[in-house]
Design a protein around this motif. Structure first.
Motif, mmCIF file in Angstrom:
data_model
loop_
_atom_site.group_PDB
_atom_site.id
_atom_site.type_symbol
_atom_site.label_atom_id
_atom_site.label_comp_id
_atom_site.label_asym_id
_atom_site.label_seq_id
_atom_site.Cartn_x
_atom_site.Cartn_y
_atom_site.Cartn_z
ATOM 1 N N VAL A 418 1.280 2.437 5.336
ATOM 2 C CA VAL A 418 2.086 1.271 4.964
ATOM 3 C C VAL A 418 3.116 1.082 6.075
ATOM 4 N N SER A 443 6.437 -6.779 6.325
ATOM 5 C CA SER A 443 5.436 -5.721 6.254
ATOM 6 C C SER A 443 4.084 -6.244 6.709
ATOM 7 N N SER A 447 -3.108 -2.174 6.702
ATOM 8 C CA SER A 447 -2.733 -1.068 7.578
ATOM 9 C C SER A 447 -3.011 -1.427 9.031
ATOM 10 N N SER A 686 2.147 4.275 -0.811
ATOM 11 C CA SER A 686 2.554 2.877 -1.019
ATOM 12 C C SER A 686 3.359 2.698 -2.299
ATOM 13 N N GLY A 702 1.188 1.416 -6.759
ATOM 14 C CA GLY A 702 0.461 0.761 -5.675
ATOM 15 C C GLY A 702 -1.017 1.031 -5.653
#
Length: 776
Positions: A418, A443, A447, A686, A702
């Protein structure tokens, strides 16, 4: 046999064969993944000079096969041989070292690791880091993956090359100006009793190491629990003490790359340069790019080594100034070895709008965030702040030859993470650091690549200067805060010169700078990792059953120690290293060692370390493949030539080959009481704390719960068991759940578990530490 030496005195290579002193050793010693040495005593005839230091020495056999190439390492030692009519006569004891001697005399520059490369690519990168000419490479067979390799500046070039080759279970050779690397066993020499090619009287063989079927491996200190710790500002407090010390990389690894562009030319020990039009120059202002081409990727300055996208990274291009009509990407990270826009994981896109230079963030090949307009003549720092809560993105690679499966690879997996990123532009004109403008903060949707190509300059047609480039590696630390009535913001970690808000010290103190003091009631969330020594214990139940002889004997044979190379960075690496060791340590064939003596082996195919002797003897009941480690050639100056080969061999468990081990155990290692019987579940990396109030903590794991399992919350780490116990807070079958608050200061640890009996758990906890008044 022929011996020539070029003393670089204008006479070229001179034949010294007739000067070899009979009865004195004429010896070539070859050791696996080490320089070759040659020692000979000469009595130069009249007219022949005594060999000089740095003289080029070449030894060939009668067929013209090259047995040795290298350089006289030191001034030959002179020994009195006797008296002649012209006076005393001296013979010279000459010692030569293979071509690596030229590389070993140079300093290996300190540099970051190579990630995700083949052994050949890593060796090419290491060769590029020394200033040497006229060395060719032939590395087409060096295709084994090397997950991580860092050259040690305290070692010689040859020692580093040997460590790299060993990690890939290969053998390197620098011979006659050509560098090669081939997998161990690429050449096999058949020694068969039935075919008359094996002399049993010349063979010494034994098993010198006991089997091991229960293996404990210790590695480096690793990040463990994923912690989010909460504080509340009061308008004056700037120092907050964390409950645990955060994991951080060693100080020696915090600056994997830095360059101020002040040399006479670009440093090819750091950079790869693509500049067909000579657009790049160096001046007192640093690196100047005066144009290039119309297509992105025409002019590229990129780091020799990939950059692992793990933990906290601060990547800066400082002293940046722009000219007119400029386009390209500065301070970019690119995946898959490409330099096009679609391959740009993150970078600053430079363009022109109405004669003004613009700067815009690129995330995963797409322009995002805000656009900044640069002022002509101003200097800027373009800064990327990357954060991933996992520091390791690629597992180490461990190669062994097992008893039944041939060459096996353990590890080398790519790991997701993450990750978040912040783009900043900071005006630094006249040495005054302004407040950074944040162009993007967010974010990654998925990934990002585990490792990337770092290219501080990638044009297009770039007209700009860059004063310096710095890559700083920090721990997986991140600070967010939420002022009263506002949205959460990133609190930038770093120095005041970087426009940062705060700094996180190794001693576990979060320190805000006065200008960034948290407001009264501001909620501060600090994400970090705790640390522990990586360790794993595995066993081979089949071998234990076999060795127990039907239960009549204890079948377990333990080995406990550390793997020193390739160094395990995590407990998962330790598991893979233990699996690799078990693959050979439970096989008697892996414990063979010994010697074999042969004459004129060069006439059937010269023998080098890394070759394999395939021995077959029906009378001795021996069928084995034996890895050659050392070859000693004792030459006699006769016609025809006579060369005695003393070949030392040892298989993987008898003598460390691709995995280097030590029997030492670190004092801080907590050794497992039992071998692992199941692979741990994935960590909850996560997991998010969505809300903290005076009464509850809202958790979003998550991920979905495993079949028959869920999420377990306890007050202490490392106490996760099927039973309730005093530390159990709750178990939830769903990923979104609530933890009730009971005190102002609380600690909760969360792991996932499945429906096995007993259940499997995540390897590490995700933790929430709360230091907030209940009335908040």
């Amino acid at each position: 046999m022929k011996l020539t030496i070029d003393n670089y005195d204008g006479n070229g290579p001179v034949d010294y064969t007739s000067s070899v002193v009979a009865g004195r050793p004429f010896r070539i010693l070859r050791r696996i993944n080490e320089p070759v040495t040659c020692a000979v005593t000469l009595l130069p005839a009249q007219g022949l000079a005594t060999p000089a230091r740095n003289g080029r020495m070449i030894v060939t056999d009668d067929s013209g096969n090259t047995l040795f190439t290298g350089y006289v390492a030191a001034e030959p030692a002179l020994e009195l041989a006797g008296q002649a009519t012209m006076g005393a006569v001296y013979q010279a004891v000459v010692s030569a070292i293979s071509d690596e001697i030229l590389l070993d005399r140079q300093v290996i520059p300190q540099s970051g690791p190579v990630y995700g490369a083949t052994a050949g690519e890593a060796l090419e990168a290491m060769l590029a880091r020394v200033d040497i000419q006229n060395i060719a490479t032939s590395l087409s067979m060096a295709t084994a993956n090397v997950s991580e390799f860092q050259a040690d500046s305290n070692r010689t070039w040859a020692e580093n090359a040997g460590a790299l080759a060993a990690a890939a279970r290969s053998a390197y050779l620098l011979m006659n100006g050509t560098l090669t690397m081939t997998p161990v066993g690429s050449v096999t020499h058949s020694l068969s009793e039935s075919q008359g090619t094996l002399s049993l009287s010349a063979l010494q063989v034994a098993m010198v190491k006991a089997l091991a079927n229960d293996v404990t491996v210790c590695g480096e200190v690793e990040p463990s629990a994923y912690v989010t710790e909460f504080f509340q500002g009061d308008g004056t407090t700037v120092l907050f003490d964390l409950t645990e010390d955060p994991w951080m990389p060693p100080p020696s690894k915090t600056k994997p790359l830095t360059d101020s562009f002040q040399g006479p030319s670009l440093n090819t020990q750091i950079w790869n340069i693509e500049d067909p039009g000579d657009a790049l120059t160096l001046t007192s202002a640093g690196l100047i790019c005066g144009g290039g081409g119309s297509i992105l990727g025409t002019v590229v300055l990129s780091a020799i080594s990939n950059l692992e996208l793990g933990g906290g990274l601060v990547i800066e291009a400082g002293g940046v100034q722009f000219g007119a009509n400029t386009s390209g990407i500065i301070n970019g990270l690119f995946g898959a070895g490409e330099t096009g826009l679609s391959a740009c994981v993150a970078g600053f896109q430079i363009g022109q709008v109405s004669s003004a230079t613009t700067i815009a963030p690129v995330v995963n090949g797409t322009v995002a965030g805000s656009t900044f307009t640069a002022v002509a003549g101003h200097l800027y720092t373009l800064r990327l702040r990357f954060y991933a809560n996992d520091i390791q993105r690629i597992l180490q690679s461990y190669y062994v030859v097992g008893a039944t499966n041939g060459l096996e690879l353990f590890g080398s997996n790519l790991l997701p993470a993450v990750a978040s990123i912040v783009f900043e532009v900071q005006d630094t004109t006249n040495g005054i650091a302004g407040t950074p403008a944040v162009l993007y903060s967010g974010s990654f949707a998925s990934s990002p690549s585990p490792y990337c190509l770092f290219a501080p300059l990638n044009g297009g047609y770039l007209q700009c200067s860059i004063g310096n480039v710095t890559v700083e590696q920090n721990g997986p630390n991140w600070v967010m805060s939420t002022p009263p009535g506002s949205s959460a913001i990133v609190r930038r970690l770093g120095t005041t010169a970087q426009g940062a808000d705060c700094t996180l010290e190794r001693t576990g103190k979060l320190r805000f700078y006065p200008a960034s003091t948290p407001q009264a009631g501001e909620l501060i969330a600090v994400s970090y990792r705790t640390s522990r020594r990586s360790v794993a214990r595995l066993a081979n139940s089949g071998s234990i059953a076999t060795e127990s002889n039907g239960g009549k004997l204890p079948g377990t044979a333990c080995w406990i120690g550390s793997v020193t190379s390739p160094a395990p960075r995590s407990s998962t690496d330790c598991e893979n290293a233990a699996s690799a060791i078990l693959a050979v340590a439970t096989s008697r064939a892996a414990a063979w060692t010994g010697k074999y003596t042969e004459w004129n082996a060069d006439q059937q195919g010269d023998v080098w370390p890394g070759d394999v002797l395939a021995v077959a003897s029906s009378s001795a009941g021996l069928t084995a493949n034996l890895v050659v480690r050392n070859v000693q050639l004792d030459l006699a100056n006769t016609r025809p030539s006579l060369a005695k080969y003393t070949i030392s061999f040892a298989n993987d468990w008898a003598d460390d080959l691709s995995i280097k081990t030590s029997s030492s155990v670190p004092a801080d290692a907590w050794l497992p009481q039992q071998p692992e019987t199941a692979t741990p579940l994935s960590n909850l990396n996560s997991l998010a704390i969505t809300s903290v109030t005076s009464s509850v903590i809202q958790i979003a794991a998550g991920v979905a719960a495993p079949s028959g399992g869920g999420f377990e919350v306890r007050r202490r780490d490392w106490s996760f068991t099927p039973g309730p116990g005093p530390d159990l807070v709750l178990r939830s079958p769903v990923p979104n759940f609530t933890i009730p608050r009971q005190a102002a200061m609380e600690q909760y640890y969360i792991r996932m578990y499945d429906g096995s009996t007993p259940p499997n758990y995540s390897r590490f906890s995700s933790a929430v530490f709360v230091n907030l008044p209940l009335s908040s």
